[in-house]
Design an enzyme around this catalytic site. Structure first.
Site, PDB file in Angstrom:
ATOM      1  CG  ASP A   1      -0.441  -0.467   2.392  1.00 35.86           C
ATOM      2  OD1 ASP A   1       0.847  -0.426   2.585  1.00 35.86           O
ATOM      3  OD2 ASP A   1      -1.075  -0.830   3.434  1.00 35.86           O
TER       4      ASP A   1
ATOM      5  CG  ASN B   1      -9.277  -1.396  11.872  1.00 36.60           C
ATOM      6  OD1 ASN B   1      -8.494  -2.188  11.629  1.00 36.60           O
ATOM      7  ND2 ASN B   1      -9.801  -0.557  11.249  1.00 36.60           N
TER       8      ASN B   1
ATOM      9  CG  HIS C   1      -6.145  -2.190   8.738  1.00 40.21           C
ATOM     10  ND1 HIS C   1      -6.320  -0.868   9.337  1.00 40.21           N
ATOM     11  CD2 HIS C   1      -4.945  -2.362   8.656  1.00 40.21           C
ATOM     12  CE1 HIS C   1      -5.331  -0.249   9.406  1.00 40.21           C
ATOM     13  NE2 HIS C   1      -4.324  -1.153   9.106  1.00 40.21           N
TER      14      HIS C   1
ATOM     15  CD  GLU D   1      -9.303   1.068   7.706  1.00 33.86           C
ATOM     16  OE1 GLU D   1      -9.284   0.061   8.573  1.00 33.86           O
ATOM     17  OE2 GLU D   1      -8.641   2.033   7.735  1.00 33.86           O
TER      18      GLU D   1
HETATM   19  C1  GLP Z   1      -0.769   0.462   8.415  1.00 24.62           C
HETATM   20  C2  GLP Z   1      -0.380  -0.334   7.371  1.00 24.62           C
HETATM   21  C3  GLP Z   1      -0.701  -1.878   7.544  1.00 24.62           C
HETATM   22  C4  GLP Z   1       0.037  -2.285   8.920  1.00 24.62           C
HETATM   23  C5  GLP Z   1      -0.591  -1.685  10.022  1.00 24.62           C
HETATM   24  C6  GLP Z   1       0.030  -2.032  11.226  1.00 24.62           C
HETATM   25  O1  GLP Z   1      -2.051   0.666   8.677  1.00 24.62           O
HETATM   26  N1  GLP Z   1      -1.181  -0.002   6.189  1.00 24.62           N
HETATM   27  O2  GLP Z   1      -0.024  -2.627   6.393  1.00 24.62           O
HETATM   28  O3  GLP Z   1      -0.085  -3.587   8.935  1.00 24.62           O
HETATM   29  O4  GLP Z   1      -0.390  -0.143   9.903  1.00 24.62           O
HETATM   30  O5  GLP Z   1       1.094  -1.254  11.439  1.00 24.62           O
HETATM   31  P1  GLP Z   1       1.970  -1.385  12.656  1.00 24.62           P
HETATM   32  O6  GLP Z   1       2.877  -2.769  12.345  1.00 24.62           O
HETATM   33  O7  GLP Z   1       3.026  -0.098  12.800  1.00 24.62           O
HETATM   34  O8  GLP Z   1       1.506  -1.507  13.983  1.00 24.62           O
END
Ligand code: GLP
Length: 240
Positions: free
Chosen positions: A67, A135, A137, A142
Site C-alpha cells: 500500500d 481493527n 485490517h 478496512e
Molecule cells: C498500517 C499499514 C498496515 C500495517 C498496519 C500496522 O495501517 N497499512 O499494512 O499492517 O499499519 O502497523 P504497525 O505494524 O506499525 O502496527
C-alpha cells in the site's frame, strides 16, 4: 495456519526471517510481497544483517508492496516508499527497477489502481508479509472490504488515522486516504506471513484466528488460505 510465539524482539525477527530466507534460497528470482509499519522492522533488520554478513543477493528478486498513502510526496519520510528505502532497500542489493509500490501521487488514481492490479495478475507472489491493524485490517483493507477486492483507493478509518498519527507531528498531517492491494490479490500469494506484536493487537489477532470468517475482521480471511504462518509476540498472543 501455523502459529509461532516469540519470546523477544530478536526471536520475532529471526522467526520471520527464517520463513523469508527459505524462499529466497530456494529461488533467487522469487517475488516477495512486502509490508510497512513498525512490526516488520525486526524482519528487515535480519534481512539486512544477513545480506551484510552472508551476502544473500536480491539482484534478481522482485517485490510488491501492499500500500501507499495518497497525496504524500514520495520524498516525505512517512511515505511507504521512503519507509521501504530506509528500512530495507538501501540495505540490500535490490535493483530498484524490480520494486513495485502503488503510486499515491498518480494524477489518475483509478488508472494507477488498474496498472497495479494488472502487474499483480501477471506476478506470482511467493510470500506476502502482512501486519495487522488494531481493527483487523490487512494492508489498508478496512473492515467491510469485500474478500475479492483488487487494488483500490480507501478512505482510512478514524481508528487507522489515529493509530498512524504516532508517525506524524500532528494528526492533521496523516493522509486521509491510501491505495491498497485488495484482499483477493493478497490471498493469491502462495504463502502468507502475518506478523503482530503488542497488546493493542491482541483482539484483532483473536478475531483473525478464532473468530468467524467475516469482512468485519478483514484478517479473518486468512483462515481460508492453505499456507499461513503467523508470528506473534507474547502480548499479541495473550487472548488466543
Ligand atoms: C498500517 C499499514 C498496515 C500495517 C498496519 C500496522 O495501517 N497499512 O499494512 O499492517 O499499519 O502497523 P504497525 O505494524 O506499525 O502496527
Amino acid at each position: 495456519m501455523r502459529i509461532l510465539i516469540a519470546q523477544s524482539t530478536e526471536e520475532f525477527g529471526a522467526l520471520a526471517f527464517n520463513e523469508m530466507i527459505k524462499i529466497i534460497k530456494s529461488n533467487p528470482s522469487c517475488t516477495l510481497g512486502l509490508a510497512t509499519g513498525s512490526t516488520p522492522i525486526p524482519l528487515y533488520d535480519a534481512m539486512a544483517k544477513d545480506h551484510a554478513e552472508n551476502g544473500t543477493s536480491y539482484k534478481n528478486v522482485t517485490t510488491f508492496n501492499l500500500d501507499e498513502y495518497v497525496g504524500l510526496p514520495k520524498e516525505h519520510p512517512e511515505s511507504y516508499i521512503s519507509f521501504m528505502k530506509k528500512n530495507l532497500f538501501s540495505r540490500i542489493d535490490i535493483d530498484m527497477k524490480n520494486v513495485n509500490i502503488p503510486n499515491g501521487q498518480a494524477d489518475d488514481i483509478a488508472a494507477e489502481c488498474k496498472r497495479y492490479s494488472a502487474l499483480l495478475e501477471k506476478a506470482s507472489v511467493d510470500i506476502q508479509v502482512l501486519g495487522i491493524g488494531g481493527n483487523g485490517h490487512i494492508a489498508f483493507n478496512e473492515p467491510g472490504t469485500p474478500f475479492d477486492s483488487k487494488t483500490h483507493r480507501v478512505q482510512l478509518t478514524q481508528k487507522t488515522i489515529s493509530d498512524n498519527a504516532r508517525f506524524f507531528s500532528t494528526i492533521d498531517e496523516v493522509p486521509k486516504s491510501a491505495l491498497t492491494m485488495g484482499i483477493g490479490e493478497i490471498m493469491r500469494a502462495k504463502k502468507l506471513l502475518l506478523l503482530a506484536n503488542g497488546k493493542n493487537k491482541a483482539d484483532a489477532v483473536y478475531n483473525m484466528i478464532k473468530g468467524p470468517v467475516t469482512t468485519d475482521c478483514p484478517a479473518s480471511v486468512l483462515q481460508n488460505h492453505p499456507d499461513v504462518v503467523v508470528i506473534l509476540d507474547q502480548s499479541a498472543a495473550e487472548k488466543i
